[in-house]
Design a protein around this motif. Structure first.
Motif, PDB file in Angstrom:
ATOM      1  N   LEU A  20      -0.204  17.903   7.808  1.00 29.01           N
ATOM      2  CA  LEU A  20       0.158  16.610   7.242  1.00 29.01           C
ATOM      3  C   LEU A  20      -1.059  16.041   6.540  1.00 29.01           C
ATOM      4  O   LEU A  20      -2.153  16.003   7.113  1.00 29.01           O
ATOM      5  CB  LEU A  20       0.629  15.646   8.336  1.00 29.01           C
ATOM      6  N   LYS A  21      -0.858  15.629   5.300  1.00 27.14           N
ATOM      7  CA  LYS A  21      -1.934  15.043   4.505  1.00 27.14           C
ATOM      8  C   LYS A  21      -1.464  13.686   3.991  1.00 27.14           C
ATOM      9  O   LYS A  21      -0.349  13.573   3.478  1.00 27.14           O
ATOM     10  CB  LYS A  21      -2.282  15.939   3.327  1.00 27.14           C
ATOM     11  N   ILE A  22      -2.317  12.679   4.128  1.00 26.12           N
ATOM     12  CA  ILE A  22      -2.016  11.341   3.631  1.00 26.12           C
ATOM     13  C   ILE A  22      -3.138  10.930   2.691  1.00 26.12           C
ATOM     14  O   ILE A  22      -4.315  10.981   3.053  1.00 26.12           O
ATOM     15  CB  ILE A  22      -1.879  10.339   4.793  1.00 26.12           C
ATOM     16  N   ILE A  23      -2.743  10.531   1.487  1.00 26.28           N
ATOM     17  CA  ILE A  23      -3.705  10.046   0.508  1.00 26.28           C
ATOM     18  C   ILE A  23      -3.425   8.566   0.318  1.00 26.28           C
ATOM     19  O   ILE A  23      -2.338   8.183  -0.125  1.00 26.28           O
ATOM     20  CB  ILE A  23      -3.590  10.800  -0.825  1.00 26.28           C
ATOM     21  N   GLN A  24      -4.412   7.742   0.702  1.00 25.33           N
ATOM     22  CA  GLN A  24      -4.240   6.295   0.643  1.00 25.33           C
ATOM     23  C   GLN A  24      -5.559   5.663   0.224  1.00 25.33           C
ATOM     24  O   GLN A  24      -6.608   5.975   0.778  1.00 25.33           O
ATOM     25  CB  GLN A  24      -3.802   5.772   2.013  1.00 25.33           C
ATOM     26  N   ASN A  25      -5.485   4.772  -0.725  1.00 22.32           N
ATOM     27  CA  ASN A  25      -6.679   4.072  -1.220  1.00 22.32           C
ATOM     28  C   ASN A  25      -7.782   5.049  -1.616  1.00 22.32           C
ATOM     29  O   ASN A  25      -8.938   4.868  -1.284  1.00 22.32           O
ATOM     30  CB  ASN A  25      -7.208   3.078  -0.182  1.00 22.32           C
ATOM     31  N   ASP A  61       0.820  -1.202   0.000  1.00 21.79           N
ATOM     32  CA  ASP A  61       0.000   0.000   0.000  1.00 21.79           C
ATOM     33  C   ASP A  61       0.859   1.259   0.000  1.00 21.79           C
ATOM     34  O   ASP A  61       0.448   2.286  -0.505  1.00 21.79           O
ATOM     35  CB  ASP A  61      -0.923   0.020   1.214  1.00 21.79           C
ATOM     36  N   MET A  62       2.046   1.212   0.585  1.00 21.87           N
ATOM     37  CA  MET A  62       2.933   2.374   0.636  1.00 21.87           C
ATOM     38  C   MET A  62       3.366   2.827  -0.756  1.00 21.87           C
ATOM     39  O   MET A  62       3.670   3.988  -0.953  1.00 21.87           O
ATOM     40  CB  MET A  62       4.169   2.078   1.478  1.00 21.87           C
ATOM     41  N   ALA A  63       3.383   1.915  -1.719  1.00 22.42           N
ATOM     42  CA  ALA A  63       3.786   2.294  -3.078  1.00 22.42           C
ATOM     43  C   ALA A  63       2.796   3.277  -3.697  1.00 22.42           C
ATOM     44  O   ALA A  63       3.174   4.123  -4.501  1.00 22.42           O
ATOM     45  CB  ALA A  63       3.928   1.059  -3.948  1.00 22.42           C
ATOM     46  N   SER A  64       1.542   3.195  -3.301  1.00 28.45           N
ATOM     47  CA  SER A  64       0.537   4.095  -3.862  1.00 28.45           C
ATOM     48  C   SER A  64       0.113   5.186  -2.878  1.00 28.45           C
ATOM     49  O   SER A  64      -0.737   6.010  -3.200  1.00 28.45           O
ATOM     50  CB  SER A  64      -0.687   3.293  -4.301  1.00 28.45           C
ATOM     51  N   THR A  65       0.692   5.195  -1.698  1.00 29.28           N
ATOM     52  CA  THR A  65       0.355   6.191  -0.684  1.00 29.28           C
ATOM     53  C   THR A  65       1.165   7.466  -0.911  1.00 29.28           C
ATOM     54  O   THR A  65       2.350   7.410  -1.204  1.00 29.28           O
ATOM     55  CB  THR A  65       0.652   5.631   0.723  1.00 29.28           C
ATOM     56  N   VAL A  66       0.510   8.605  -0.769  1.00 30.39           N
ATOM     57  CA  VAL A  66       1.169   9.902  -0.881  1.00 30.39           C
ATOM     58  C   VAL A  66       1.133  10.558   0.494  1.00 30.39           C
ATOM     59  O   VAL A  66       0.077  10.676   1.108  1.00 30.39           O
ATOM     60  CB  VAL A  66       0.459  10.811  -1.912  1.00 30.39           C
ATOM     61  N   ILE A  67       2.311  10.956   0.982  1.00 30.41           N
ATOM     62  CA  ILE A  67       2.408  11.665   2.256  1.00 30.41           C
ATOM     63  C   ILE A  67       2.898  13.074   1.936  1.00 30.41           C
ATOM     64  O   ILE A  67       3.942  13.248   1.329  1.00 30.41           O
ATOM     65  CB  ILE A  67       3.390  10.968   3.218  1.00 30.41           C
ATOM     66  N   GLU A  68       2.119  14.069   2.354  1.00 33.07           N
ATOM     67  CA  GLU A  68       2.453  15.458   2.038  1.00 33.07           C
ATOM     68  C   GLU A  68       2.500  16.276   3.319  1.00 33.07           C
ATOM     69  O   GLU A  68       1.554  16.275   4.096  1.00 33.07           O
ATOM     70  CB  GLU A  68       1.386  16.027   1.100  1.00 33.07           C
ATOM     71  N   TYR A  69       3.621  16.942   3.536  1.00 32.63           N
ATOM     72  CA  TYR A  69       3.762  17.856   4.671  1.00 32.63           C
ATOM     73  C   TYR A  69       3.954  19.261   4.123  1.00 32.63           C
ATOM     74  O   TYR A  69       4.771  19.479   3.232  1.00 32.63           O
ATOM     75  CB  TYR A  69       4.959  17.481   5.557  1.00 32.63           C
TER      76      TYR A  69
END
Length: 141
Positions: free
Chosen positions: A105-110, A24-32
Motif C-alpha cells: 500500500l502506497k499513499i502519496i499526500q502533500n 486533502d483527500m482530493a489530492s491524495t493518491v492511494i495505490e494498492y
C-alpha cells in the motif's frame, strides 16, 4: 454566555479540521498493488476515481467511485496514521515461499510518499486492513 461562546468555538474548530482532511483527500493518491510471478494487480484511487490494472503491460480500467463508497474510503483513511505506515508488520509470511502474492500500500499526500513493507495479498496489517479490503473490492467488480 462564555460557555456558549466556548462551545461554538470548539464546534467551529472541529468542523474546520475535518473539512481540511477531506479537502486533502482530493489530492491524495492511494495505490494498492499485489504481484507474484504469475499474478499482477494494481488499484489506484484518486479524487473519486479508481483505476484497476489486472495484468502487466495491460491498459488500466478507470471508473468513478460512488459517493457512498468514497465516503467509506475517506472514513477508513482518516483512521490511519500515515506516518506509521512504513513500520507496519505483516501478520503472515506466505509470500516468502510463493504462498501468496506480495501486497503493498502506497499513499502519496502533500508531496510525501508513505509505503508499507511487503505483506501477503489478502492478509494486510490490521491497521490498514479495512482500507485495503475496500480497495480490492473495486478489482472484483
Amino acid at each position: 454566555m462564555r460557555i456558549v461562546s466556548l462551545l461554538l468555538l470548539v464546534i467551529f474548530i472541529g468542523t474546520g479540521c475535518s473539512s481540511q482532511k477531506k479537502t486533502d483527500m482530493a489530492s491524495t493518491v492511494i495505490e494498492y498493488s499485489a504481484m507474484s510471478r504469475g499474478y499482477y494487480k494494481k488499484i489506484v484511487v484518486q479524487n473519486q476515481t479508481v483505476s484497476v490494472t489486472n495484468k502487466r503491460d495491460a491498459q488500466a480500467v478507470e471508473n468513478t467511485i460512488k459517493k457512498t463508497d468514497w465516503d467509506k474510503i475517506v472514513a477508513e483513511f482518516e483512521k490511519i496514521n500515515v506516518e506509521s505506515i512504513p513500520t507496519l508488520k505483516a501478520p503472515t509470511e506466505k509470500r516468502f515461499y510463493d504462498g501468496a502474492a506480495i501486497g503493498n500500500l502506497k499513499i502519496i499526500q502533500n508531496q510525501k510518499t508513505y509505503e508499507t513493507q511487503g505483506f501477503d495479498n489478502g492478509f494486510p496489517p490490521k491497521e490498514i486492513e479495512k482500507l485495503v479490503n475496500l480497495l480490492t473490492d473495486f478489482a472484483k467488480e
